[in-house]
Design a protein around this motif. Structure first.
Motif, PDB file in Angstrom:
ATOM      1  N   ALA A   1       0.884  -1.201  -0.032  1.00 15.76           N
ATOM      2  CA  ALA A   1       0.086   0.193  -0.019  1.00 15.76           C
ATOM      3  C   ALA A   1       0.933   1.245  -0.029  1.00 15.76           C
ATOM      4  O   ALA A   1       0.486   2.330  -0.699  1.00 15.76           O
ATOM      5  CB  ALA A   1      -0.915   0.051   1.005  1.00 15.76           C
ATOM      6  N   GLU A   2       1.983   1.229   0.820  1.00 19.89           N
ATOM      7  CA  GLU A   2       2.764   2.381   0.910  1.00 19.89           C
ATOM      8  C   GLU A   2       3.403   2.562  -0.367  1.00 19.89           C
ATOM      9  O   GLU A   2       3.394   3.913  -0.684  1.00 19.89           O
ATOM     10  CB  GLU A   2       3.868   2.277   1.835  1.00 19.89           C
ATOM     11  CG  GLU A   2       4.451   3.300   2.382  1.00 19.89           C
ATOM     12  CD  GLU A   2       5.671   3.076   3.341  1.00 19.89           C
ATOM     13  OE1 GLU A   2       5.808   1.853   3.853  1.00 19.89           O
ATOM     14  OE2 GLU A   2       6.932   3.708   3.356  1.00 19.89           O
ATOM     15  N   ASP A   3       4.021   1.588  -0.986  1.00 18.92           N
ATOM     16  CA  ASP A   3       4.495   1.889  -2.497  1.00 18.92           C
ATOM     17  C   ASP A   3       3.603   2.593  -3.416  1.00 18.92           C
ATOM     18  O   ASP A   3       3.736   3.349  -4.372  1.00 18.92           O
ATOM     19  CB  ASP A   3       5.388   0.866  -2.952  1.00 18.92           C
ATOM     20  CG  ASP A   3       6.667   0.435  -2.270  1.00 18.92           C
ATOM     21  OD1 ASP A   3       7.118  -0.724  -2.287  1.00 18.92           O
ATOM     22  OD2 ASP A   3       7.032   1.499  -1.505  1.00 18.92           O
ATOM     23  N   ARG A   4       2.422   1.816  -3.721  1.00 21.77           N
ATOM     24  CA  ARG A   4       1.419   2.294  -4.383  1.00 21.77           C
ATOM     25  C   ARG A   4       1.004   3.632  -4.045  1.00 21.77           C
ATOM     26  O   ARG A   4       0.929   4.489  -5.072  1.00 21.77           O
ATOM     27  CB  ARG A   4       0.148   1.368  -4.211  1.00 21.77           C
ATOM     28  CG  ARG A   4      -0.651   1.314  -5.343  1.00 21.77           C
ATOM     29  CD  ARG A   4      -1.985   0.241  -5.263  1.00 21.77           C
ATOM     30  NE  ARG A   4      -1.481  -0.960  -4.666  1.00 21.77           N
ATOM     31  CZ  ARG A   4      -2.136  -1.727  -3.655  1.00 21.77           C
ATOM     32  NH1 ARG A   4      -3.288  -1.256  -3.206  1.00 21.77           N
ATOM     33  NH2 ARG A   4      -1.552  -2.746  -3.329  1.00 21.77           N
ATOM     34  N   GLU A   5       0.995   4.038  -2.784  1.00 19.89           N
ATOM     35  CA  GLU A   5       0.684   5.727  -2.538  1.00 19.89           C
ATOM     36  C   GLU A   5       1.880   6.333  -3.353  1.00 19.89           C
ATOM     37  O   GLU A   5       1.551   7.668  -3.708  1.00 19.89           O
ATOM     38  CB  GLU A   5       0.547   5.882  -1.006  1.00 19.89           C
ATOM     39  CG  GLU A   5      -0.198   7.054  -0.810  1.00 19.89           C
ATOM     40  CD  GLU A   5      -0.270   7.328   0.849  1.00 19.89           C
ATOM     41  OE1 GLU A   5      -0.368   6.405   1.430  1.00 19.89           O
ATOM     42  OE2 GLU A   5      -0.053   8.534   1.261  1.00 19.89           O
ATOM     43  N   ARG A   6       3.111   5.867  -2.912  1.00 15.96           N
ATOM     44  CA  ARG A   6       4.005   6.910  -3.762  1.00 15.96           C
ATOM     45  C   ARG A   6       3.996   7.029  -5.184  1.00 15.96           C
ATOM     46  O   ARG A   6       4.277   8.148  -5.694  1.00 15.96           O
ATOM     47  CB  ARG A   6       5.476   6.003  -3.219  1.00 15.96           C
ATOM     48  CG  ARG A   6       5.796   6.363  -1.627  1.00 15.96           C
ATOM     49  CD  ARG A   6       6.901   5.322  -1.412  1.00 15.96           C
ATOM     50  NE  ARG A   6       8.234   5.932  -1.561  1.00 15.96           N
ATOM     51  CZ  ARG A   6       9.313   5.376  -1.376  1.00 15.96           C
ATOM     52  NH1 ARG A   6       9.482   3.898  -0.946  1.00 15.96           N
ATOM     53  NH2 ARG A   6      10.494   5.952  -1.636  1.00 15.96           N
TER      54      ARG A   6
END
Lengths: 191, 517
Positions: B37-42
């Motif tokens: 989720a974190e990478d997707r948000e970036r």
């Protein structure tokens, strides 16, 4: 001398425009040479002028197209003016007395087409402002001249042409604003 | 009569209704779904920033976005961590170039004014510069490199327009294209369409090439652009490049002096010289319909070439010119007349300028065929002529003539002067020369970049009458003489090869096969 090939193989492509020009210039040249001679020899109406003009139009618009600024606005306006020339020539050769009615109608149609192309994509087309303006001015002057000189039944065509030209010119100035002046500066620079 | 009803739910198990099936995910969507989720948000933040950075029309924005998506996919496939990928693709490198509409426009410099006037179908003043790397080019990253580089070269982000008196370059913000090389080198560019580019970027195996319409720049300016493009490409590959005097930084702000018409800065003198010269002898061989019909590169050791030239007590340019003269003699059946080789002269060495626009004049080295000169005498004659004719005074006189001619014609509308200039150019044109040798000299690269570049070359575009044109440059101890041929007759290059080999130079020949129309 052994050459290591470092470029892609290029397949024989379809006839390029320049090859077409190279091939077609001979029959076109022959027609340009023969037609006036035959016309003069046989006498009568100077139909060869029409043939020459037709060859010029085909050459100009299909084969040897503009190398700089070849866009829909410039081509539609040039084609309209060329067609007006053709109508004028037919009128002179065959005394049909239709040119003064047909030409302004052609100009009005051309103006409508050019302005639709121009105003529907203004951001991109403002770079093509000069062909549009050039055509507008021609129509404006033609309309104005027609209004004063041609006081027959069809004066309304000239009034229509003149008022449409003025309207489109004012719209261009209003919509383009500062860009209108900047474009003028670029187009008329002498640096 | 009852109509046949559609199959009901039991049939959908056997042949499911296509409307309810999920469409296969696009590769980038699949990639996104594979991230945490974190990478997707970036990445989402990245593309939100991209929306602000790229304010082009819908189609161009979509295509540019896809370029960045492909770059992310490539990095992922290569195992590059996302943080690293985001760092390399940082949108700060776009510098807001695509976010704003530009009012910039550039009048053509005094040398460039003739090029659009002399344009013909299949005839365009072009040249090409290429860099050969040690590995095959990754097109996705080259495309991104081009997006990042354009802001540093605003005069290249233009399209050619026609004014009432002169042509000019109008700013054109668009997605500039990188293409795979599939066609013959130095083919005419379509500069007549709206927002069309006046240059093209190509890749083929390990080669990155840029072809320029001469209205934009000269050889030095073109090389400057190529170096920046390659440097940016290498940075995207993870190579740390040091910028300096020899390599522009894409994050520097463009300066006026880098895009000025330097011709106007030269002090006006009283003296000027004419352009009209005698017709020169042309090499044998039927002019090919396909031009160029062949491109060849003679790669040799720069040290050895310099040593050979020094053994004759002369410079590399003079030595090469002498060999070219002999090769031309072998390639013509004429016994009388003058062989003339055009040698461009960089005016920046006389009038320092940072401009990457055209700023070169030329001189013609002319030797009559009747004059039988041995090699030392030939070298002496060429050296004498080169010194005289490429000197500051004569070049300035020629420059003054150019400026004077331009000023005389400036108030004549293009519609009148274009056909006249075209006719004159058609009659004279390049017939006053037999060939040309353009030497870009030693190309300086930062050490961090130089170790990734195997060699470079410089190819002159087509000519109407000349059968062969030569470009020379040196990089990383490799000198490359590039010959673009306008005839299939191989006499010139075969003789030149023999002459150079006779002097002990070991030459590796690369190039294209013959393009037969």
């Amino acid at each position: 001398m052994l050459v290591k090939i470092t470029y892609p193989e290029v397949t024989k492509c379809a006839l390029h425009q320049r090859k077409l020009i190279h091939i077609l210039r001979w029959p076109a040249g022959l027609a340009v040479y023969i037609c006036p001679i035959v016309n003069i020899a046989t006498g009568g109406v100077a139909w060869s002028l029409l043939v020459l003009f037709g060859i010029y139009l085909l050459w100009r618009f299909l084969l040897a197209t503009d190398l700089v600024e070849y866009n829909r606005i410039s081509q539609s306006s040039k084609l309209t003016l060329a067609l007006c020339g053709a109508v004028g020539l037919v009128d002179i050769l065959f005394s049909l007395n239709i040119a003064l009615f047909v030409m302004p109608m052609l100009c009005f149609t051309g103006l409508c087409i050019a302005s639709i192309l121009f105003f529907t994509d203004l951001q991109k087309q403002k770079q093509n402002m000069l062909p549009m303006l050039f055509f507008l001015f021609i129509c404006l002057i033609a309309g104005l001249l027609g209004v004063f000189l041609y006081k027959a039944n069809f004066a309304w065509i000239y009034i229509l042409l003149f008022t449409t030209s003025v309207g489109l010119l004012l719209s261009s100035i209003v919509l383009l604003g500062e860009d209108f002046l900047l474009e003028f500066k670029r187009r008329f620079h002498t640096r | 009569m009852k109509t046949k009803e559609k199959p009901k739910s039991t049939d959908s198990l056997i042949s499911p209704n296509m409307d309810t099936m999920e469409k296969p995910l696009e590769p980038f969507q699949q990639y996104l779904q594979s991230l945490c989720a974190e990478d997707r948000e970036r990445i989402e933040l990245f593309f939100q920033d991209f929306t602000c950075q790229c304010q082009l029309n819908k189609q161009n924005t979509k295509l540019m976005r896809e370029d960045f998506e492909r770059a992310f996919l490539l990095y992922h496939a290569q195992g590059i961590p996302l943080a690293q990928a985001l760092k390399r693709l940082n949108l700060k490198y776009l510098g807001g170039f695509y976010a704003r509409h530009s009012q910039l426009w550039f009048p053509l410099d005094d040398a460039a004014k003739i090029y659009p006037i002399s344009l013909g179908h299949g005839s365009m003043s072009l040249f090409r510069v290429s860099a050969y790397l040690y590995q095959d080019v990754v097109p996705e990253l080259l495309q991104i490199a081009l997006h990042f580089c354009m802001k540093r070269f605003p005069s290249f982000a233009t399209t050619l327009k026609k004014g009432v008196f002169w042509h000019y370059l109008d700013s054109s913000k668009r997605r500039f294209l990188v293409e795979e090389e599939r066609d013959i080198p130095c083919q005419p560019l379509a500069v007549n369409l709206s927002a069309s580019q006046s240059f093209r970027v190509l890749h083929y195996h390990n080669r990155i090439s840029v072809e320029f319409f001469h209205v934009l720049t000269d050889g030095l300016g073109g090389m400057c652009f190529l170096k920046v493009l390659v440097a940016e490409y290498l940075r995207l590959l993870g190579v740390e490049i040091q910028h300096g005097a020899s390599l522009w930084d894409i994050n520097d702000t463009p300066q006026y002096s880098e895009f000025e018409n330097a011709f106007s800065r030269v002090p006006k003198g009283e003296k000027s010289s004419g352009f009209i010269q005698r017709m020169a002898v042309q090499m044998n061989g039927r002019l090919s319909e396909t031009k160029p019909c062949r491109v060849l590169h003679f790669n040799m050791s720069a040290d050895k070439l310099k040593a050979v030239a020094e053994s004759y007590h002369t410079s590399v340019t003079v030595y090469m010119l002498a060999q070219i003269f002999y090769a031309i003699r072998a390639a013509t059946d004429e016994l009388q007349g003058e062989i003339a080789v055009q040698v461009p002269v960089n005016m920046r060495k006389f009038y320092p300028s940072k401009t990457i626009r055209n700023f070169a004049m030329y001189c013609g080295i002319r030797i009559p065929l009747e004059k039988e000169l041995d090699f030392p005498a030939m070298l002496a004659e060429i050296s004498k002529q080169l010194k005289e004719k490429s000197g500051k005074e004569i070049q300035t006189e020629m420059l003054n003539s150019t400026v004077r001619l331009v000023n005389t014609m400036k108030y004549i509308p293009l519609v009148i002067k274009q056909p006249i200039a075209k006719a004159v150019y058609g009659i004279l044109g390049d017939k006053v020369f037999t060939s040309a040798l353009s030497n870009l000299g030693q190309v300086a690269l930062p050490p961090t970049m130089a170790k990734h570049v195997r060699s470079m070359d410089f190819v002159l575009g087509t000519s109407r009458s000349n059968r062969a044109l030569c470009g020379l440059l040196t990089v990383n101890k490799v000198s490359t003489l590039s010959i673009s041929k306008m005839t299939l007759d191989p006499s010139f290059e075969e003789k030149l090869y023999d002459l150079l080999c006779q002097d002990g130079l070991e030459i590796e020949v690369e190039g294209s096969s013959s393009y037969v129309g």
